[in-house]
Motif scaffolding. Structure first.
Motif, PDB file in Angstrom:
ATOM      1  N   HIS A  11       0.869  -1.189  -0.026  1.00 21.91           N
ATOM      2  CA  HIS A  11      -0.050  -0.114  -0.155  1.00 21.91           C
ATOM      3  C   HIS A  11       0.859   1.324  -0.076  1.00 21.91           C
ATOM      4  O   HIS A  11       0.568   2.162  -0.707  1.00 21.91           O
ATOM      5  CB  HIS A  11      -0.895  -0.044   1.087  1.00 21.91           C
ATOM      6  CG  HIS A  11      -2.244  -0.783   0.832  1.00 21.91           C
ATOM      7  ND1 HIS A  11      -2.158  -2.191   0.484  1.00 21.91           N
ATOM      8  CD2 HIS A  11      -3.355  -0.323   0.835  1.00 21.91           C
ATOM      9  CE1 HIS A  11      -3.793  -2.619   0.322  1.00 21.91           C
ATOM     10  NE2 HIS A  11      -4.323  -1.313   0.530  1.00 21.91           N
ATOM     11  N   ILE A  50       0.983  -6.222  -5.050  1.00 18.91           N
ATOM     12  CA  ILE A  50      -0.157  -5.949  -4.644  1.00 18.91           C
ATOM     13  C   ILE A  50      -0.912  -7.328  -4.129  1.00 18.91           C
ATOM     14  O   ILE A  50      -1.007  -8.165  -5.068  1.00 18.91           O
ATOM     15  CB  ILE A  50      -0.985  -5.237  -5.628  1.00 18.91           C
ATOM     16  CG1 ILE A  50      -0.183  -3.891  -6.328  1.00 18.91           C
ATOM     17  CG2 ILE A  50      -2.457  -4.928  -4.863  1.00 18.91           C
ATOM     18  CD1 ILE A  50      -1.416  -3.244  -7.163  1.00 18.91           C
ATOM     19  N   HIS A  94      -3.797  -8.573  -3.946  1.00 21.17           N
ATOM     20  CA  HIS A  94      -4.571  -9.456  -4.737  1.00 21.17           C
ATOM     21  C   HIS A  94      -4.094  -9.606  -6.221  1.00 21.17           C
ATOM     22  O   HIS A  94      -4.789 -10.324  -6.720  1.00 21.17           O
ATOM     23  CB  HIS A  94      -6.044  -8.390  -4.758  1.00 21.17           C
ATOM     24  CG  HIS A  94      -6.413  -7.836  -3.587  1.00 21.17           C
ATOM     25  ND1 HIS A  94      -6.492  -8.826  -2.560  1.00 21.17           N
ATOM     26  CD2 HIS A  94      -6.624  -6.503  -3.147  1.00 21.17           C
ATOM     27  CE1 HIS A  94      -6.923  -7.812  -1.421  1.00 21.17           C
ATOM     28  NE2 HIS A  94      -7.062  -6.591  -1.799  1.00 21.17           N
ATOM     29  N   ASP A  99      -8.600  -5.737   3.233  1.00 24.71           N
ATOM     30  CA  ASP A  99      -8.735  -4.649   2.367  1.00 24.71           C
ATOM     31  C   ASP A  99      -9.853  -5.157   1.615  1.00 24.71           C
ATOM     32  O   ASP A  99     -10.283  -6.374   1.358  1.00 24.71           O
ATOM     33  CB  ASP A  99      -7.487  -4.998   1.292  1.00 24.71           C
ATOM     34  CG  ASP A  99      -7.492  -3.944   0.122  1.00 24.71           C
ATOM     35  OD1 ASP A  99      -6.475  -3.098   0.310  1.00 24.71           O
ATOM     36  OD2 ASP A  99      -8.067  -4.053  -0.681  1.00 24.71           O
ATOM     37  N   HIS A 105     -10.896  -5.027  -1.552  1.00 20.39           N
ATOM     38  CA  HIS A 105     -10.747  -5.532  -2.758  1.00 20.39           C
ATOM     39  C   HIS A 105     -10.431  -7.080  -2.716  1.00 20.39           C
ATOM     40  O   HIS A 105      -9.990  -7.773  -3.855  1.00 20.39           O
ATOM     41  CB  HIS A 105      -9.844  -4.727  -3.755  1.00 20.39           C
ATOM     42  CG  HIS A 105     -10.460  -3.495  -4.026  1.00 20.39           C
ATOM     43  ND1 HIS A 105     -10.147  -2.309  -3.450  1.00 20.39           N
ATOM     44  CD2 HIS A 105     -11.368  -3.130  -4.978  1.00 20.39           C
ATOM     45  CE1 HIS A 105     -10.875  -1.407  -3.734  1.00 20.39           C
ATOM     46  NE2 HIS A 105     -11.769  -1.614  -4.435  1.00 20.39           N
ATOM     47  N   SER A 132      -2.925  -0.978 -10.160  1.00 17.85           N
ATOM     48  CA  SER A 132      -3.934  -1.075  -9.044  1.00 17.85           C
ATOM     49  C   SER A 132      -4.331  -2.673  -9.365  1.00 17.85           C
ATOM     50  O   SER A 132      -4.180  -3.281 -10.277  1.00 17.85           O
ATOM     51  CB  SER A 132      -5.214  -0.363  -9.149  1.00 17.85           C
ATOM     52  OG  SER A 132      -6.238  -0.898 -10.059  1.00 17.85           O
ATOM     53  N   CYS A 133      -5.000  -3.163  -8.182  1.00 15.34           N
ATOM     54  CA  CYS A 133      -5.566  -4.408  -8.245  1.00 15.34           C
ATOM     55  C   CYS A 133      -6.369  -4.666  -9.308  1.00 15.34           C
ATOM     56  O   CYS A 133      -6.803  -5.975  -9.390  1.00 15.34           O
ATOM     57  CB  CYS A 133      -5.579  -5.091  -6.907  1.00 15.34           C
ATOM     58  SG  CYS A 133      -7.218  -3.899  -6.018  1.00 15.34           S
ATOM     59  N   CYS A 189       0.573  -0.202  -4.843  1.00 18.35           N
ATOM     60  CA  CYS A 189      -0.693   0.061  -4.875  1.00 18.35           C
ATOM     61  C   CYS A 189      -0.748   1.610  -5.543  1.00 18.35           C
ATOM     62  O   CYS A 189      -1.524   2.281  -6.294  1.00 18.35           O
ATOM     63  CB  CYS A 189      -1.569   0.484  -3.644  1.00 18.35           C
ATOM     64  SG  CYS A 189      -1.730  -1.277  -2.912  1.00 18.35           S
ATOM     65  N   CYS A 225      -3.357   4.353  -6.924  1.00 18.36           N
ATOM     66  CA  CYS A 225      -4.738   4.223  -6.606  1.00 18.36           C
ATOM     67  C   CYS A 225      -5.226   4.660  -5.263  1.00 18.36           C
ATOM     68  O   CYS A 225      -6.346   5.039  -5.420  1.00 18.36           O
ATOM     69  CB  CYS A 225      -4.595   2.522  -6.495  1.00 18.36           C
ATOM     70  SG  CYS A 225      -6.468   1.767  -5.973  1.00 18.36           S
ATOM     71  N   LEU A 226      -4.413   4.817  -4.227  1.00 17.55           N
ATOM     72  CA  LEU A 226      -4.736   5.580  -3.219  1.00 17.55           C
ATOM     73  C   LEU A 226      -3.940   6.571  -2.576  1.00 17.55           C
ATOM     74  O   LEU A 226      -4.229   7.285  -1.561  1.00 17.55           O
ATOM     75  CB  LEU A 226      -5.167   4.591  -2.022  1.00 17.55           C
ATOM     76  CG  LEU A 226      -4.453   4.087  -1.284  1.00 17.55           C
ATOM     77  CD1 LEU A 226      -4.968   3.208   0.121  1.00 17.55           C
ATOM     78  CD2 LEU A 226      -3.108   3.253  -1.745  1.00 17.55           C
ATOM     79  N   ASN A 278      -9.826   1.430  -9.261  1.00 14.49           N
ATOM     80  CA  ASN A 278     -11.384   1.109  -8.943  1.00 14.49           C
ATOM     81  C   ASN A 278     -12.097   2.282  -8.053  1.00 14.49           C
ATOM     82  O   ASN A 278     -13.284   1.940  -8.121  1.00 14.49           O
ATOM     83  CB  ASN A 278     -11.503  -0.092  -8.060  1.00 14.49           C
ATOM     84  CG  ASN A 278     -10.172  -0.200  -7.034  1.00 14.49           C
ATOM     85  OD1 ASN A 278     -10.157   0.776  -6.076  1.00 14.49           O
ATOM     86  ND2 ASN A 278      -9.489  -0.988  -7.001  1.00 14.49           N
ATOM     87  N   ARG A 336      -9.014  10.672  -3.526  1.00 12.81           N
ATOM     88  CA  ARG A 336      -8.632   9.161  -3.349  1.00 12.81           C
ATOM     89  C   ARG A 336      -6.888   9.287  -3.954  1.00 12.81           C
ATOM     90  O   ARG A 336      -6.406   8.574  -3.350  1.00 12.81           O
ATOM     91  CB  ARG A 336      -9.438   8.321  -4.350  1.00 12.81           C
ATOM     92  CG  ARG A 336      -8.783   6.976  -4.378  1.00 12.81           C
ATOM     93  CD  ARG A 336      -9.275   5.846  -3.257  1.00 12.81           C
ATOM     94  NE  ARG A 336      -8.494   4.432  -3.618  1.00 12.81           N
ATOM     95  CZ  ARG A 336      -8.566   3.689  -2.741  1.00 12.81           C
ATOM     96  NH1 ARG A 336      -9.340   3.844  -1.657  1.00 12.81           N
ATOM     97  NH2 ARG A 336      -8.288   2.302  -2.992  1.00 12.81           N
TER      98      ARG A 336
HETATM   99  S1  SF4 Z   1      -7.600  -0.952  -4.458  1.00 12.28           S
HETATM  100 FE1  SF4 Z   1      -5.782  -0.073  -4.761  1.00 12.28          FE
HETATM  101  S2  SF4 Z   1      -5.007   0.500  -2.384  1.00 12.28           S
HETATM  102 FE2  SF4 Z   1      -6.522  -1.022  -2.592  1.00 12.28          FE
HETATM  103  S3  SF4 Z   1      -5.319  -3.218  -2.841  1.00 12.28           S
HETATM  104 FE3  SF4 Z   1      -6.017  -2.409  -4.642  1.00 12.28          FE
HETATM  105  S4  SF4 Z   1      -4.166  -1.240  -5.509  1.00 12.28           S
HETATM  106 FE4  SF4 Z   1      -3.983  -1.505  -3.205  1.00 12.28          FE
END
Ligand code: SF4
Lengths: 476, 217
Positions: free
Chosen positions: A63, A107, A109, A128, A130, A345-346, A406, A409-410, A428, A434
């Motif tokens: 993250h 990541i 996921h 998390d 996701h 991102s995932c 990540c 993404c955040l 996402n 964000r």
């Molecule tokens: S949504 Fe973004 S921050 Fe959350 S696990 Fe997936 S890549 Fe990482």
């Protein structure tokens, strides 16, 4: 009695049910990362407890890790402390850690599936939201809070109430230039960002069955954006072919035995769902979001809705959303200027995503005033991209291939979009702030993001695709 | 406004049982004014932005609750005057928010921030699943009311008090006497009333868990 896929897995994992209360659900696999685990270990230590089944928990750092110069110590102090705490906690409790520098890092996921840890029929959790991604293999996989991380570490179980069951069917054949991200953004635009709250969602239908595992993961990944507890897809030959031979997949005789078991994992033809939706793949066009929740999406060729035309879920928030986004009701989204492109991102950072982008941009160059970040989902994805020469294609296009995490993404690490800037992103969530305070996010598929990188504007990718009737279909 | 100086009128529960953790105060019926945030789909990135998730403890998140809606340019000296948390007329231990509260990320930091700021109850007409669990696991009570009742609360003036009675599962607008019943699982209710949590329960059935593991192989 006829059962759904969800029920078949759920029932196999019930240890017991509290009188007039939730069930004790046994957890097969638990993923942890640096941000939502430290307080769980502190809680565990305070109670003087050990991790009950350390072999069933797998850790990675994703993250807040930097995506440049990962071999150097993390500059940002608080991030470094979190990553160090994770390392210490894993060592103390005998948990395998794929931290920075490890060839399996990435990541959470992305690495679970690519290592074959994620398998059909399992219960999988992670601190998390996701975690729903792993449901693409026909498993019950959902995000939990830190107190629940502590519960799983201590007891390998969680107290859960059985969610209601929903099935979303997408039948037919996808149009050229339309990919799985468009399917899920389309569903979201129809059922809204709270349309599946309280449900476990099974995705089914010919269009879903035709997707690769990675494309299926993109869809299950975003089931949480509909509010769903989890998303899942029945396993099939595509699933088994993907898994076979992966690092932690069953081998030899064990493999055959497992596949036989997995073949039972489907919803019986007369199984009952509490709610069901039907969509046609032919109706789906390349999608993009204009607002500040992932349900606020339209086809790239459509106009931004007005207070009169927007769905009920978003009617009260439309003006606030558009004023944050600097966009106007009733205007076209196509042609909107873009400052940043984030492919990662995932949701969309796997090798197929990178291949898709590379095959589109090969021989093209990005617009001058656009910055393009490509962030692979894992070390393995990165290595594969380099092996296939995809990094060279990106370089020639003026894209920057960064290191796994990540990232934007955040925006917990340095990868933030500046206030007021527009970023077309394959992630996402388009929530306010964000990707960085004041950042304006437009969610789209890797293909639509790549097209915008080249023109500098929101673009209908189909206009630059080879004509499929001349044998030029680009991607599935 | 200080974070925790709230106007409450807590009726003491008569309790003689000794629990390891301090039981949550006054769930038999507690009254407070409320802070209204009449916005729908408030996601956890707004409740606590990701850049504040770098702590390794659960403390002190309250000062960053709704951070980007409270301040301009992340500067504590530049408060946004029209955000309810910054308006001196609003106060209380109850947060009232628009539907689909707590959607998005699973970060429990959102519940910690709400609790640390001084809220004990969040009222909305719809809650995201993970947030609801996280809140309950931290002794913050999510009270789900109908859309109509929520709108009735938003219509009240800032001196109105609400009474939340967990035992009876009711929420009342004191000035008008209107009330509604809310749902909570009897298991979670018992946990809240007695101040124990899921881990306590799960640890107590360790033998069942081990038995389950043996049987399934
Ligand atoms: S949504 Fe973004 S921050 Fe959350 S696990 Fe997936 S890549 Fe990482």
């Amino acid at each position: 009695m006829a059962k759904t896929l969800f029920e078949k897995i759920w029932e196999k994992h019930i240890v017991k049910t509290v009188d007039d209360g939730p069930s004790v659900l046994y957890i097969d696999k638990h993923f942890i990362h640096e941000v939502t685990s430290p307080q769980a270990f502190t809680g565990l230590n305070k109670r003087g407890l050990k991790v009950l089944r350390p072999k069933q928990t797998i850790a990675t750092a994703d993250h807040n890790v930097p995506t440049l110069n990962q071999h150097l110590p993390i500059k940002e102090e608080l991030s470094r402390l979190q990553v160090e705490a994770l390392k210490r906690n894993c060592q103390e409790h005998g948990i395998e850690l794929y931290g920075l520098g490890h060839p399996f890092q990435g990541i959470v996921h992305v690495i679970g599936p690519e290592l074959g840890i994620t398998q059909p029929g399992m219960t999988i959790v992670c601190g998390d939201s996701h975690t729903s991604t792993h449901g693409a293999f026909g498993s019950i996989a959902f995000g939990i809070g830190t107190s629940e991380v502590e519960m799983v570490l201590a007891t390998q179980c969680l107290l859960q109430s059985k969610p209601k069951l929903m099935r979303i069917n997408v039948d037919g054949v996808l149009n050229n230039g339309v990919v799985s991200k468009d399917i899920v953004l389309y569903i979201l635009s129809k059922i809204t960002s709270s349309g599946a709250t309280g449900y476990a969602v099974e995705f089914a239908g010919a269009a879903i069955r035709s997707l690769s595992m990675e494309a299926r993961m993109t869809i299950c990944n975003m089931s949480i954006e509909m509010g769903a507890r989890c998303g899942l897809i029945a396993p099939d030959e595509i699933t088994y072919t993907y898994l076979k031979g992966r690092e932690f997949a069953p081998q030899d005789d064990a493999w055959e035995k497992k596949v036989t078991e997995w073949r039972q994992l489907y919803s019986d033809s007369d199984a009952v769902f509490d709610k069901e939706f039907f969509f046609k793949a032919e109706d789906i066009e390349p999608m993009i979001t204009y607002g500040t929740n992932p349900g606020m999406g339209i086809a790239v060729t459509e106009k931004i809705p007005t207070t009169e035309t927007v769905n009920e879920n978003d009617s009260s928030g439309l003006s606030k959303s558009l004023s944050y986004m600097g966009l106007r009701q009733g205007t076209a989204i196509k042609g909107q200027k873009i400052d940043y492109v984030f492919i990662g991102s995932c949701t969309n950072s796997r090798i197929e995503d990178l291949r898709m982008v590379a095959s589109f941009v090969k021989g093209k160059h990005k617009a001058d005033d656009v910055e393009v970040w490509i962030v692979p989902g894992s070390k393995q994805v990165e290595a594969q991209a380099i092996e296939e020469g995809i990094d060279k294609i990106f370089e020639e296009a003026g894209f920057v291939l960064r290191q796994p995490g990540c990232s934007a993404c955040l925006g917990m690490n340095e990868d933030k979009i500046p206030a007021g800037k527009y970023c077309i992103s394959t992630s996402n969530r388009n929530f306010e702030g964000r990707q960085g305070a004041g950042a304006r996010t437009l969610l789209a598929s890797p293909l639509t993001a790549a097209a915008a990188a080249i023109t500098g504007f929101v673009t209908d990718v189909r206009e630059s695709l080879p004509n499929p009737s001349e044998g030029g279909a680009l991607v599935s | 406004m200080s974070d925790k100086n709230v106007n409450t009128n807590i009726q003491k529960e008569s309790s003689d049982s000794e629990t390891q953790k301090p039981p949550l105060r006054g769930w038999g019926g507690f009254t407070s004014r409320f802070v209204p945030i009449n916005i729908e789909n408030i996601d956890t990135d707004q409740i606590i932005p990701a850049r504040f998730l770098k702590a390794t403890t659960k403390e002190d998140f309250g000062k960053n609750l709704f951070r980007d809606w409270r301040y301009y340019n992340d500067d504590e000296s530049k408060t946004k005057a029209d955000f309810p948390l910054n308006m001196s007329q609003f106060d209380g231990e109850i947060l009232v928010a628009g539907k689909n509260f707590g959607c998005g990320s699973s970060r429990e930091h959102a519940a910690w921030a709400i609790l640390d700021y001084g809220f004990r109850v969040v009222v909305s007409s719809f809650f995201a699943d993970i947030f609801k669990n996280n809140a309950l696991n931290n002794g913050v009570l999510p009270v789900q009311v109908t859309d109509e009742f929520l709108q009735r609360i938003f219509l009240q003036d800032n001196n109105t008090e609400l009474t939340v009675d967990l035992e009876k599962q009711t929420i009342t607008i004191n000035s008008t006497g209107e009330w509604e019943r809310f749902e909570i699982s009897s298991y979670k209710k018992t946990c809240l009333l007695n101040g124990y949590d899921d881990i306590d329960y799960l640890l107590s059935i360790k033998e069942d868990i081990e038995q389950f593991e043996i049987q399934r192989v």
